[in-house]
Design a protein around this motif. Structure first.
Motif, mmCIF file in Angstrom:
data_model
loop_
_atom_site.group_PDB
_atom_site.id
_atom_site.type_symbol
_atom_site.label_atom_id
_atom_site.label_comp_id
_atom_site.label_asym_id
_atom_site.label_seq_id
_atom_site.Cartn_x
_atom_site.Cartn_y
_atom_site.Cartn_z
ATOM 1 N N ASP A 70 2.150 12.496 -1.608
ATOM 2 C CA ASP A 70 1.281 11.335 -2.753
ATOM 3 C C ASP A 70 0.204 12.914 -1.848
ATOM 4 O O ASP A 70 -0.754 12.588 -0.956
ATOM 5 C CB ASP A 70 0.924 10.499 -1.466
ATOM 6 N N LEU A 81 -4.066 1.938 10.089
ATOM 7 C CA LEU A 81 -3.382 2.409 9.317
ATOM 8 C C LEU A 81 -2.978 1.683 7.928
ATOM 9 O O LEU A 81 -2.785 1.269 6.785
ATOM 10 C CB LEU A 81 -2.506 2.975 9.726
ATOM 11 N N ALA A 82 -2.389 -0.222 8.895
ATOM 12 C CA ALA A 82 -1.472 -1.294 7.730
ATOM 13 C C ALA A 82 -3.369 -1.435 7.105
ATOM 14 O O ALA A 82 -2.545 -1.388 6.142
ATOM 15 C CB ALA A 82 -1.298 -1.610 8.664
ATOM 16 N N CYS A 97 -5.408 0.226 5.939
ATOM 17 C CA CYS A 97 -5.961 1.380 5.005
ATOM 18 C C CYS A 97 -4.405 1.591 3.882
ATOM 19 O O CYS A 97 -5.197 1.721 2.751
ATOM 20 C CB CYS A 97 -5.796 2.696 5.206
ATOM 21 N N ARG A 98 -3.594 0.636 4.131
ATOM 22 C CA ARG A 98 -2.723 1.514 3.405
ATOM 23 C C ARG A 98 -2.744 0.357 2.054
ATOM 24 O O ARG A 98 -1.799 0.924 1.171
ATOM 25 C CB ARG A 98 -1.002 1.644 4.125
ATOM 26 N N SER A 99 -2.423 -0.193 3.135
ATOM 27 C CA SER A 99 -2.140 -2.036 2.020
ATOM 28 C C SER A 99 -3.350 -1.246 0.852
ATOM 29 O O SER A 99 -3.729 -2.161 -0.093
ATOM 30 C CB SER A 99 -3.014 -3.215 2.248
ATOM 31 N N GLY A 149 -4.371 2.132 -0.553
ATOM 32 C CA GLY A 149 -4.042 3.280 -0.725
ATOM 33 C C GLY A 149 -5.422 4.304 -0.402
ATOM 34 O O GLY A 149 -5.663 4.600 -1.093
ATOM 35 N N PRO A 166 -6.505 6.982 2.549
ATOM 36 C CA PRO A 166 -5.426 7.388 3.686
ATOM 37 C C PRO A 166 -6.700 7.347 5.179
ATOM 38 O O PRO A 166 -7.911 6.946 5.013
ATOM 39 C CB PRO A 166 -6.374 9.511 2.884
ATOM 40 N N ASP A 219 1.345 7.867 12.893
ATOM 41 C CA ASP A 219 2.246 8.114 11.152
ATOM 42 C C ASP A 219 1.039 8.331 9.707
ATOM 43 O O ASP A 219 0.939 7.836 8.936
ATOM 44 C CB ASP A 219 3.414 7.523 11.239
ATOM 45 N N ASP A 228 -2.139 9.128 8.453
ATOM 46 C CA ASP A 228 -2.538 10.340 7.011
ATOM 47 C C ASP A 228 -2.541 11.991 7.255
ATOM 48 O O ASP A 228 -3.066 12.771 6.729
ATOM 49 C CB ASP A 228 -3.317 9.754 5.584
ATOM 50 N N LYS A 269 0.497 16.683 5.833
ATOM 51 C CA LYS A 269 -0.311 16.234 6.211
ATOM 52 C C LYS A 269 -2.406 16.078 5.507
ATOM 53 O O LYS A 269 -1.758 17.910 5.601
ATOM 54 C CB LYS A 269 -0.231 15.696 7.675
#
Ligand SMILES: Cc1ncc(COP(=O)(O)OP(=O)(O)O)c(N)n1
Ligand code: 3NM
Ligand code: MG
Length: 530
Positions: free
Chosen positions: A309, A369-370, A372-374, A376, A378, A392, A394, A416
């Motif tokens: 990405d 991170l959970a 942020c990922r939800s 989109g 980074p 893990d 970004d 990364k």
């Protein structure tokens, strides 16, 4: 011999002179050196393969490429019409000219049309040491024309391959090097990789692009201990001329930048795949196999095409940098603070924890991170590459006294995001060479958040932005009262602002983020209209 007005003593050997001269030149230039690949290969008049492909690949990868031409070919998209081998002693002279003067990191060999040329190359490598040798054992062009005859096979096997850090044959070349064995399956390719490895190269990449009946392009990488099956999607295009040269020179370029071998191979494979996809519909020439466009990266403006990405510089627009002390003061958890910032319009988040236990830092990183990922968005980790790897995340943001970008890139791999703090043009140049994706530039204004942080002001910011090859985010004392001035300058490469206290040393993170976001939108749209 005169150099910079200084006469070098004739009692020095050629090699000693080279060391004296290069240290003088480095002193003169302030010591910044650029990764350097020497391509020893044939010229392709159609410019899809050979020396021309190597030059374009290295340019696209940000690496300097010098060239030693072993043969001049008259070829186009139809085939190879004629080959004129460069005399061996002249190949030797070119090698000496480059290697005696320039600090070459990696040599990449392509078309070596005679046993004599192979020997000349090996003699030069014995005289002038380089960090790595990448051997693309070119024998047959993609159009099926023979570029190095069978008489050379034993010299390749017995003398060249044992010197190689990696050899990159396609199926036909692997078969020829192994006495004509049949290679029809991925299992056969593994066997070939193992047999070729036994000839002496440190690593082998058998390229399966020509494997019949395979939906993916499967390559086998073998390092003497482990096999890796590297797959990429097969791109439907006639524009595949020069893929072998490009892959090998991209591996060389990544090695020159300091990547480990497997990372270099993965990045190169991704680069070729992306270039093929980008060029699949271009039309050059009337033959059945056209060249592709190596410089896609420069045109698309993306430095990080190889990331799954790809990093998007516009993510730097409103960069939220956390501070757990401030959040504690206002009685909220880190996760809640990050969630509010994202809801308010933060486009990227950095976890900056200076005084927490590693175990707690890791747990916080995973929870954030959970969130942020939800959305989109980074998430980067400040300073701590180990925490970034373990969670893990970004990517990382590192400063001038943290891990150098080039080492961070080696540890984190190609996918990364890496940001580097820079106050000067030289630091920005080094960040780019080291493989960073963006730079943080400041302190623009004075701040209480970071102790002993010299300010560079708006002028310093402008100077760094104008010279930077990477996107820039401004940092240091930026808040709702001055963000408009910073973004409104319309300086090249400035993509946004990074803030700590203006968001987190406030009662309402959501409201403050929204306010700042609106101000930035207004400032950047009015600067575009000017
Ligand atoms: C976006 C951004 N820019 C600069 C910095 C500062 O990093 P560094 O110089 O390493 O200082 P510390 O943050 O580690 O104190 C940053 N964190 N983020
Ligand atoms: C973390 C950091 N780095 C800086 C640099 O100049 O590189 S200034 C800074 C602190 C920024 O905090 P605030 O937005 O509260 O001023
Ligand atoms: Mg730091």
């Amino acid at each position: 011999m005169a150099c910079g007005g200084v006469i070098l003593s004739n009692s020095l050997s050629f090699y000693q002179k080279r060391i004296v001269m290069s240290s003088r030149v480095q002193e003169k230039n302030g010591g910044a050196s650029i990764p350097h690949v020497l391509s020893v290969a044939g010229s392709d008049s159609g410019a899809g393969a050979g020396i021309q492909a190597d030059l374009k690949t290295c340019a696209a990868r940000g690496v300097y490429c010098s060239t030693v031409i072993t043969a001049v070919t008259a070829q186009n998209t139809v085939g190879v019409q004629s080959v004129h081998a460069v005399p061996e002693d002249f190949v030797a002279q070119q090698l000496k000219s480059v290697l005696s003067d320039m600090q070459v990191d990696v040599v990449k060999s392509g078309m070596l049309p005679s046993v004599g040329v192979v020997k000349v190359l090996l003699q030069s490598l014995a005289e002038f040491s380089v960090r790595a040798l990448v051997v693309d054992p070119v024998m047959v062009s993609t159009s099926g024309d023979v570029l190095a005859g069978p008489s050379i096979l034993s010299t390749f096997r017995e003398e060249l391959l044992p010197m190689a850090d990696i050899v990159t044959p396609n199926i036909k070349e692997a078969s020829a090097l192994l006495g004509g064995i049949r290679l029809e399956t991925v299992a056969d390719m593994r066997t070939a990789a193992e047999l070729l490895h036994a000839l002496g190269p440190r690593n082998v990449l058998v390229k399966g692009g020509d494997l019949p009946g395979s939906l993916d392009a499967v390559d086998i990488f073998f390092n003497g201990e482990h096999f890796y099956e590297l797959r990429s999607s097969r791109i439907k295009t006639h524009n595949t001329h020069g893929t072998g040269c490009t892959l090998a020179s991209c591996i060389a370029a990544e090695l020159a930048k300091g990547s480990p071998m497997l990372t270099a191979v993965r990045v190169a494979k991704r680069y070729v795949e992306t270039a093929l996809e980008y060029s699949k519909d271009i039309l050059i020439g009337n033959g059945i196999q056209g060249p592709f466009d190596h410089l896609l990266r420069l045109k698309s403006g993306s430095h990080s095409f190889h990331r799954k990405d790809a990093f998007n510089p516009s993510d730097l627009f409103l960069y939220a940098v956390t501070d757990s002390g401030m959040n504690k003061k206002w009685g909220r958890s880190m996760v809640d603070a990050v969630a509010e910032a994202i809801q308010g319009g933060a486009t990227i988040v950095q976890l900056r924890e200076k005084d927490v236990e590693t175990r707690d830092f890791l747990e916080t990183a995973k929870s954030c991170l959970a969130v942020c990922r939800s959305h989109g968005v980074p998430l980067l980790i400040n300073d701590r590459i180990d925490v970034a790897l373990a969670s893990d995340a970004d990517g990382v943001h590192v400063g001038q006294s943290d891990m150098p970008a080039t080492v961070a890139r080696t540890l984190l791999g190609p996918e990364k995001i890496i940001g580097v703090s820079c106050k000067t043009v030289e630091q920005a140049q080094q960040a780019w060479i080291g493989g960073a994706d963006y730079i943080g530039c400041g302190g623009v204004y004075s701040t209480n958040t970071k102790a002993n942080n010299p300010t560079i002001g708006l002028d310093g910011l402008k100077t760094v932005c104008s010279a930077s090859k990477l996107p820039v985010v401004a940092i240091g004392g930026i808040n709702a009262s001055n963000a408009g001035t910073v973004m409104g300058m319309g300086v090249p490469n400035l993509k946004g602002v990074a803030v700590v206290s203006a968001l987190f040393d406030r009662e309402n993170v959501l409201a403050e983020t929204k306010k700042l976001h609106a101000l930035l939108m207004e400032a950047s749209s009015s600067s575009k209209m000017q």
